[in-house]
Design a protein around this motif. Sequence first.
Motif, PDB file in Angstrom:
ATOM      1  N   UNK A  67       0.992  -1.311  -0.060  1.00  0.00           N
ATOM      2  CA  UNK A  67      -0.080   0.038   0.029  1.00  0.00           C
ATOM      3  C   UNK A  67       0.690   1.212  -0.053  1.00  0.00           C
ATOM      4  N   UNK A  68       0.571   2.166  -0.405  1.00  0.00           N
ATOM      5  CA  UNK A  68       0.631   3.483  -0.386  1.00  0.00           C
ATOM      6  C   UNK A  68      -0.113   4.464   0.532  1.00  0.00           C
ATOM      7  N   UNK A  69       0.593   4.823   1.874  1.00  0.00           N
ATOM      8  CA  UNK A  69      -0.162   5.562   2.730  1.00  0.00           C
ATOM      9  C   UNK A  69       0.100   7.150   2.568  1.00  0.00           C
ATOM     10  N   UNK A  70      -0.940   7.561   2.076  1.00  0.00           N
ATOM     11  CA  UNK A  70      -0.855   9.070   1.961  1.00  0.00           C
ATOM     12  C   UNK A  70      -1.869   9.779   2.568  1.00  0.00           C
ATOM     13  N   UNK A  84       1.084  13.003   9.401  1.00  0.00           N
ATOM     14  CA  UNK A  84       2.304  13.160   8.710  1.00  0.00           C
ATOM     15  C   UNK A  84       2.169  14.147   7.194  1.00  0.00           C
ATOM     16  N   UNK A  85       1.287  13.736   6.542  1.00  0.00           N
ATOM     17  CA  UNK A  85       1.162  14.437   5.301  1.00  0.00           C
ATOM     18  C   UNK A  85       0.592  15.634   5.442  1.00  0.00           C
ATOM     19  N   UNK A  93       4.532  24.304   2.079  1.00  0.00           N
ATOM     20  CA  UNK A  93       3.736  25.016   1.299  1.00  0.00           C
ATOM     21  C   UNK A  93       3.213  24.540  -0.078  1.00  0.00           C
ATOM     22  N   UNK A  94       2.722  23.091   0.035  1.00  0.00           N
ATOM     23  CA  UNK A  94       2.440  22.642  -1.263  1.00  0.00           C
ATOM     24  C   UNK A  94       1.198  21.740  -0.728  1.00  0.00           C
ATOM     25  N   UNK A  95       0.493  21.198  -1.801  1.00  0.00           N
ATOM     26  CA  UNK A  95      -0.706  20.367  -1.338  1.00  0.00           C
ATOM     27  C   UNK A  95      -0.236  19.113  -1.182  1.00  0.00           C
ATOM     28  N   UNK A  96      -1.091  18.661  -0.239  1.00  0.00           N
ATOM     29  CA  UNK A  96      -0.830  17.114  -0.044  1.00  0.00           C
ATOM     30  C   UNK A  96      -0.873  16.203  -1.233  1.00  0.00           C
ATOM     31  N   UNK A  98       0.255  16.773  -4.157  1.00  0.00           N
ATOM     32  CA  UNK A  98       1.588  16.969  -4.608  1.00  0.00           C
ATOM     33  C   UNK A  98       2.691  16.247  -4.037  1.00  0.00           C
ATOM     34  N   UNK A  99       2.787  16.439  -2.623  1.00  0.00           N
ATOM     35  CA  UNK A  99       3.644  15.860  -1.933  1.00  0.00           C
ATOM     36  C   UNK A  99       3.420  14.273  -2.013  1.00  0.00           C
ATOM     37  N   UNK A 100       2.134  13.807  -2.048  1.00  0.00           N
ATOM     38  CA  UNK A 100       1.819  12.224  -2.261  1.00  0.00           C
ATOM     39  C   UNK A 100       2.512  11.899  -3.398  1.00  0.00           C
ATOM     40  N   UNK A 101       2.068  12.574  -4.514  1.00  0.00           N
ATOM     41  CA  UNK A 101       2.558  12.201  -5.953  1.00  0.00           C
ATOM     42  C   UNK A 101       4.046  12.055  -6.034  1.00  0.00           C
ATOM     43  N   UNK A 102       4.776  13.249  -5.438  1.00  0.00           N
ATOM     44  CA  UNK A 102       6.138  13.219  -5.654  1.00  0.00           C
ATOM     45  C   UNK A 102       6.917  12.360  -4.911  1.00  0.00           C
ATOM     46  N   UNK A 103       6.511  12.116  -3.740  1.00  0.00           N
ATOM     47  CA  UNK A 103       7.273  11.038  -2.773  1.00  0.00           C
ATOM     48  C   UNK A 103       7.073   9.885  -3.309  1.00  0.00           C
ATOM     49  N   UNK A 104       5.866   9.388  -3.806  1.00  0.00           N
ATOM     50  CA  UNK A 104       5.574   7.982  -4.163  1.00  0.00           C
ATOM     51  C   UNK A 104       6.424   7.645  -5.559  1.00  0.00           C
TER      52      UNK A 104
END
Length: 502
Positions: A67-70, A84-85, A93-96, A98-104
């Motif tokens: 799984x990916x925990x976002x 954490x997200x 200062x980014x959308x969640x 965005x953060x999730x897509x980038x780090x995934x």
Amino acid sequence: MALTLFNSLTRAMETFQPIDPAMVRLYSCGPTVYNFAHLGNLRAYVFTDTLRRTLNWKGWPTNHVINITDVGHLTSDADAGDDKMEAAAKAQARSIWDIAAFYTAAFKIDLAHLNILHPTLWSVATDHIQDMIAFGRTLETHGATYELEGGLYFDTSTVPDYGRLAGARPDEAIGRIADVEGKRHPADFAVWRSSPEGAQRQMEWQSPWGPGAPGWHLECSVMSLKYLGEQFDIHTGGIDHREIHHCNEIAQNQAFTGSAQTGANIWMHNNFLVDRGAKMSKSAGGFATLSGLIERGIHPLAYRLLCLSAHYRSELEFSGDIVAASLVRLKRLLIAIEQLRAKAGDLPWLRIVREAKDSRGADFAYQRSVLEDGLDKRSAALIARFDEALSNDLMVPQALPLLDEAVADKAISPEMRLRVIASMDLALGLDLLAIDRRSLSLRPKEAAIETEEIEALLDQRQAARAAKDFAASDAVRDRLNAAGIEVMDGDPLRWEWRPILS
Ligand SMILES: Nc1ncnc2c1ncn2[C@@H]1O[C@H](COP(=O)(O)OP(=O)(O)OP(=O)(O)O)[C@@H](O)[C@H]1O
Ligand SMILES: [Zn+2]
């Protein structure tokens, strides 16, 4: 040979018996994608990959879900703090999303560098919110929950053997904090967290308990149930998950099904990678990443080899020196394999080895049948010993030296030795027939010298030594040292170098 695995639940070695031999069902807790994975996190996935490859090597196809925990993972596993997200999004200062897509994406790149096979399915937590709400409703109707202002809480007293996996006595609070007003027991945890009055979260959904977000433990119960069924074969995670996260998953699974079944027959946990010099924690920041290693000239597969050099249930120490030594070990292996390849000529079976990378959980019976067809007795004995080591709770540190034996056994033809190595590598995943010594030599980003120049200087040094001109050979060594390169001479196969890391 039967496969024996250590089950954290019973704290005993057990003979693995799949529920359905036609498809082993395996679930691995995935990353929380609020930052880059640190090397410790990646050890968990090298372990999972080794387990899955071993199952496939031994002839079992796997339905492997990661799984990916976002959403939902709080800064403290003990059910407190911020999501954490949300916290990462605020800080950057980014959308969640965005953060999730980038780090995934960054995580998947790390896995590719480590030659970790894709699971059959990646399941993303936020794609399963409605399933989570439905699961929470069932828990509610089964009387396993109570509502507080903060959301829907799981009442751990409703499951008879809560905390069995952690080995805790029922009267122990297992290190929880009881700072939530109205919580009946310190170990009780949020199934659904309501958004605080007046404060809107970036990620929130409507639910029967008001707007809010799911609890982290709920995600894994829901996604494993959805894709693998109420009782599947193996559930993996790092040792830190044994104490809280997996105890809570089990409690939810039992309350949901109304049975004593825990969700998985075998619960497996990898021990930690420890760095005595720095904290291995995403939340604490300043941690070592795989891309950081690569920038310093360490090939990622040297890190994989390092992980394989310790049993998954032992702690593994990390330092620059240790991983650099692992790089040298890998280089030596590749040099020997290169020499074998020069003797063996064309290898028509290489194609099927490459194709195994796209297996998505299929077993390796076909690849092994091609590679191992017609092996002589000595080769077959090596494979049998390899099988024995892996079958003993994935005793990879004992399997690795068999690679060296296969390389060195002159009584076996070079081509056959290579087939033995290729078969072993299906389980080890070191990509031994795809990379060579040169691709292993990554020039450190900081180094003031190009790889070709390093190689040329090494040749010069070797020639100077052969001519007994020690002053000249020392001068070359000093020049390389000054450029951040350590020279290791005297290697009978070929003189080598490695980046200076500390
Ligand atoms: N030092 C470590 N060594 C081995 N495995 C680890 C280590 N730290 C975490 N893990 C495992 O890595 C996997 C991914 O964890 P996850 O992405 O949830 O990390 P995290 O808990 O957010 O990070 P951290 O606790 O480092 O802030 C989990 O299975 C976890 O148990
Ligand atoms: Zn999980």
